[in-house]
Scaffold this active site. Sequence first.
Site, PDB file in Angstrom:
ATOM      1  N   HIS A 192       0.803  -1.230   0.000  1.00  0.00           N
ATOM      2  CA  HIS A 192       0.000   0.000   0.000  1.00  0.00           C
ATOM      3  C   HIS A 192       0.833   1.275   0.000  1.00  0.00           C
ATOM      4  CE1 HIS A 192      -3.798  -2.262   1.378  1.00  0.00           C
ATOM      5  NE2 HIS A 192      -4.064  -1.716   0.203  1.00  0.00           N
ATOM      6  N   HIS A 295      -5.982  -3.941 -10.847  1.00  0.00           N
ATOM      7  CA  HIS A 295      -6.533  -3.724  -9.508  1.00  0.00           C
ATOM      8  C   HIS A 295      -8.048  -3.660  -9.617  1.00  0.00           C
ATOM      9  CE1 HIS A 295      -7.738  -0.942  -6.170  1.00  0.00           C
ATOM     10  NE2 HIS A 295      -6.884  -1.680  -5.495  1.00  0.00           N
TER      11      HIS A 295
END
Length: 389
Positions: A192, A295
């Site tokens: 992240h 994603h």
Amino acid sequence: MKITSITPLVLGTRWRNLVILKVETDEGLVGLGESRPVNKVEAVIGHVKDVAERFVLGLDPFNIELLVQRLTVEDYGRPGEVAMTGLAMIEMACWDIIGKALNQPVYRLLGGAVRERIKAYANGWYTVERTPEEFAAAARRAVAKGYRALKFDPFGAGYYEMERSEKLKSIALVEAVRDAVGPEVELLIEMHGRFNPATAIEIARELAPFKPSWYEEPVPPANYPALKKVADALAPLGVPVATGERIHTLHDYRELLELHAADILQPDIAHFGGILNTKKLAAWADAYYVLMAPHNVGGPIATAAALHLAACTPNFKIQENFNDFDEPYVLASAPGLPAVEDGYFPLPSGPGLGVTLDEAVVAEHPAQHIHFNLFKEGWHKRDARMKTT
């Protein structure tokens, strides 16, 4: 055929709001688009309403390139996350309409299938206490659902650096998951964008014995030379570096590709201008021998769009899916998405995207007041306090 109306709807869940666009035409065909704007729902809806009036109403939905030209060039401002999200939803809906008009699934209109099934990985499965025992049990439950690849972020709320105790805890979580699922299940380590290069390299080396299949977004997304530093240091480990969910235009990928700073690209179709734009990126990435693993934090509509792209993209690797670990009504809001079987989605069936909208389900679950903060303790549980807006 002309687009006559665009209606935004919002499906609220405990940790995300899904924006759904219903695009209608003068011939009665209706197309669907969807995105999960992170903490930007009203901004995206406002943008869609603005560009609809100026650029989209009256447009033939077959004119995808003209749509993109209008919303990225003629609107003049440099497009970013909000603009490319709005474009993506409209573009998805146009493809849905085109497929319905021609009675074909979208992937057949983009070159046809190059695979008979689409490899999937699970995300959102680890909404448990952050202990080795709980992560291991959750991993076993995900595998029992048929998944053979699991992605997770074991790092808590850290940023740039970690205390030694936190580093050891993160390692223990990965070790527990590996022990729980065995050597054949792929583990995809999500970072992240938390770390500076030195910390990302250090933790990646520590996790190497557990044979991860990639390290995702090891550093914040704005500095490609920093990512290159990490990729070069990790090359001897043989673990790919993946990134791209927070990159929103084709032009912003140029330096990343030229630097050879990543092995796998992860654009989010719902924030990258849509299906065709992502297909163009895939062709460009293929020239650098780079794989695509889009994603996807979307519900069934965005996931269906991702599956159509995966079906017809030669350098596709694997597809992310949250929907099996979400509230059941999310899948019920747009029936038709194929289910994962033994680690793979079957090819989507058409026409169009192959899903339909149940507006009654959406109406029963309105938008929620959510601030999703990946840098807050306990973020991974995805159970932020909410109130209906």
